[in-house]
Design an enzyme around this catalytic site. Sequence first.
Site, short mmCIF file in Angstrom:
data_model
loop_
_atom_site.label_atom_id
_atom_site.label_comp_id
_atom_site.label_asym_id
_atom_site.label_seq_id
_atom_site.Cartn_x
_atom_site.Cartn_y
_atom_site.Cartn_z
N ASP A 27 0.82 -1.21 0.00
CA ASP A 27 0.00 0.00 0.00
C ASP A 27 0.86 1.26 0.00
O ASP A 27 0.53 2.25 -0.66
CB ASP A 27 -0.91 0.03 1.23
CG ASP A 27 -1.95 -1.08 1.18
OD1 ASP A 27 -1.87 -1.91 0.24
OD2 ASP A 27 -2.82 -1.12 2.06
N TYR A 30 1.95 2.27 -3.38
CA TYR A 30 0.83 2.88 -4.10
C TYR A 30 0.66 4.33 -3.66
O TYR A 30 0.56 5.25 -4.48
CB TYR A 30 -0.45 2.08 -3.85
CG TYR A 30 -1.65 2.70 -4.52
CD1 TYR A 30 -2.00 2.36 -5.83
CD2 TYR A 30 -2.41 3.67 -3.87
CE1 TYR A 30 -3.07 2.96 -6.45
CE2 TYR A 30 -3.48 4.28 -4.49
CZ TYR A 30 -3.81 3.91 -5.78
OH TYR A 30 -4.86 4.52 -6.40
N SER A 76 -36.15 -4.75 -18.01
CA SER A 76 -36.19 -5.55 -16.79
C SER A 76 -36.23 -7.01 -17.23
O SER A 76 -36.08 -7.34 -18.40
CB SER A 76 -37.39 -5.18 -15.94
OG SER A 76 -38.56 -5.43 -16.65
N ILE A 77 -36.44 -7.88 -16.29
CA ILE A 77 -36.27 -9.29 -16.58
C ILE A 77 -37.43 -10.04 -15.94
O ILE A 77 -37.91 -9.66 -14.88
CB ILE A 77 -34.88 -9.72 -16.03
CG1 ILE A 77 -34.41 -11.03 -16.60
CG2 ILE A 77 -34.86 -9.75 -14.55
CD1 ILE A 77 -32.93 -11.25 -16.29
N GLU A 113 -25.92 -16.98 -14.22
CA GLU A 113 -25.22 -15.95 -13.43
C GLU A 113 -25.92 -15.76 -12.09
O GLU A 113 -27.03 -16.25 -11.90
CB GLU A 113 -25.26 -14.60 -14.18
CG GLU A 113 -24.65 -14.65 -15.56
CD GLU A 113 -24.94 -13.38 -16.37
OE1 GLU A 113 -25.43 -12.39 -15.79
OE2 GLU A 113 -24.67 -13.39 -17.59
N LYS A 115 -27.88 -13.33 -9.41
CA LYS A 115 -28.68 -12.11 -9.47
C LYS A 115 -28.31 -11.25 -8.27
O LYS A 115 -28.76 -11.48 -7.15
CB LYS A 115 -30.18 -12.43 -9.46
CG LYS A 115 -31.03 -11.19 -9.72
CD LYS A 115 -32.48 -11.55 -10.00
CE LYS A 115 -33.29 -10.34 -10.43
NZ LYS A 115 -33.35 -9.29 -9.41
#
Length: 675
Positions: A27, A30, A76-77, A113, A115
């Site tokens: 870190d 960075y 939408s689904i 996938e 949701k």
Amino acid sequence: MNIEALRAQLERWMHQYYVLDAPEVPDAEYDRVFQQLQALEAAHPELVTPDSPTQRVGGAPLGQFATVRHAVPMLSIRTETDTEASGAAAFDTRVRKELGLKESDPPVAYMAELKFDGLAMNLRYEQGRLVRAATRGDGEQGEDVTQNVRTIRQIPLRLPAGAPEVLEVRGEVYMRRDDFEKLNERQREAGGKSFVNPRNAAAGAVRQLDPAIAAQRPLSFFAYGWGEVQGWPDEPPTQDGVLAAFAAFGFPVDPHRAVVQGAEGLAAFHARIGALRDRLPFDIDGVVYKVNALALQQQLGFVTREPRWAVAHKYPAQEQMTQVVGIDVQVGRTGKLTPVARLAPVFVGGVTVTNATLHNLFELRRKDVRVGDTAIVRRAGDVIPEVVGTVATERPRRPYVSNFHMPRQCPVCGSAVVREKTEVNHRCSGGLFCAAQRKEALLHFAQRRAMDIEGLGDKLVDQLVEGGIIRTLPELYRLGVAKLAALERMADKSAQNLVEALERSKQTTLPRFLFGLGIRHVGEATAKDLARHFGALDPIMDATVEQLLEVNDVGPIVAQAIRTFFDQPHNREVVEQLRAAGVHWPEGPPAPRALLPLAGKTFVLTGTLPTLSREEAKELLEAAGAKVAGSVSKKTDYVVAGAEAGSKLEKAQALGIAVLDEDGLRQLLPDAAGG
Ligand code: IVH
């Protein structure tokens, strides 16, 4: 490095850290490069670009969000509410029928996938630069939330060469459960309003008009779809291929996704993810199935505003309503009192829940939860079920069962219940005596920095307490080899070793003993201050709050905590019994203040000193009354730096704090120690 190279470097590191979870540099490195870029941009403001990593901190607050018309509507689904395997089969049957497939035709390939339970976002990139982020809105028009979305470190501000000229990536902005818990814990500690669930917290953050606040809310992102795309000669022909390309462009894409075959493949995915759901680091409310081939997706098309080629297959809800039948108080391992709602059994998040936490008295009041109310209960993952609110209209008519009151005595041990002014939590003050706190008290007492009882760890303490062998601290010293050796998994040799360790621990120091008692707010440093100031235990036990306040670094809250602890007769009894068991330490007269030349001064040690070890330097400093802290801050008076001193030295120099070497340190110490 030039400014462009710095930016590219930082973006690459950020991707490794936030998306791949595999940082390549520490870190600090960075931070160093980031500061370098900041300095360059400060010197040349004309070189600042909106996609610079420095621009992720959020700009000026907005009055309202601008409206954005989506180039391609955000649809939408369709939702399959049948949460069983039959729900998956129904979708497959519809798809096959629409495609005109016969029973003898091979199974359809699907992309399965998760949701994600967050909010949909459209990210528009032109020539590889993020130009706009918009919410779904009504599907046609959303809100421009670019400033806030820029603060999400997982979202790339620019894409690698080879990305399409215009690319709209769609996906879900969400909040991880651990981030959500931490955020809510912070809100509760600050006495603020907590969020009902991660989705609401994420939605609130995205729609924050002040991007500086949005930047402090830990958001994450998963890509799962796309809108307008132009100039992508090698666009993959499958959903799976496009998501893989998105991952290559630097977007987070959920690794649980899978290409599966036919209804059976879908049902197996649904079951597998269902079993995994509790252990996921984020909330999902189901899985999504999509026909994998884009050509078939096109062929299937849409009905009104839903694609025929996709469906959401749900899981049991993580929030449900039920009756509150009572409110109890539980005492935790550290003495915290938590009001807990007893509920009419309700199936939520996959299990039957009969009680849920109300966190503290103030949360309970804010949510206005009373016995007889209908409450909304949430259970997600392995997080303890909680009451997130009540349903106002469902409240039965008066009379209510009287409002809840925090008990004045601990329901477990009867000791006084206290709450400090700046705290939201009530606590039992019976630390050593309270059965609920036994394990914690024993472990704290036995630890290396306290009584240093070697071999008395977690597992053994569990065995001793659960077996009813030990109820109070002094009973530790009455354990014989025979009793110990009778325990499961305890060899004669280890029993012998523990008895010897207990014997050794009897000779201790006053600071160790005081620290070991586990008095709230009395850490090692305060224990040392108390011991030095009073010289002996009895005057500490009998000191008034005013007398305690005279001790270096002891304020009203700490003084009151010490007073409350020794006001409990049970706690005093434990101390007496420990002394009777042979626990002892050297005592002396109270320390005259004037002899402590470094009283009130705070030191930080860093690097290797030529002759003193870190531990020796610390002891010398503390003997002279100084405090030794672990990190440099504005409160630090001196930093003692040896060879290979690192960032602490840099920080000291930046803050203008005096830096000493070993000689300088010795000059500040009284002669005897200066040697
Ligand atoms: S695809 C045309 N995939 O669920 C298909 N949506 O209406 C558009 N969601 O609020 C959606 N995870 O934000 C898709 N893997 C996923 C998803 C997903 C969550 C959300 C989406 C929208 C709702 C779908």
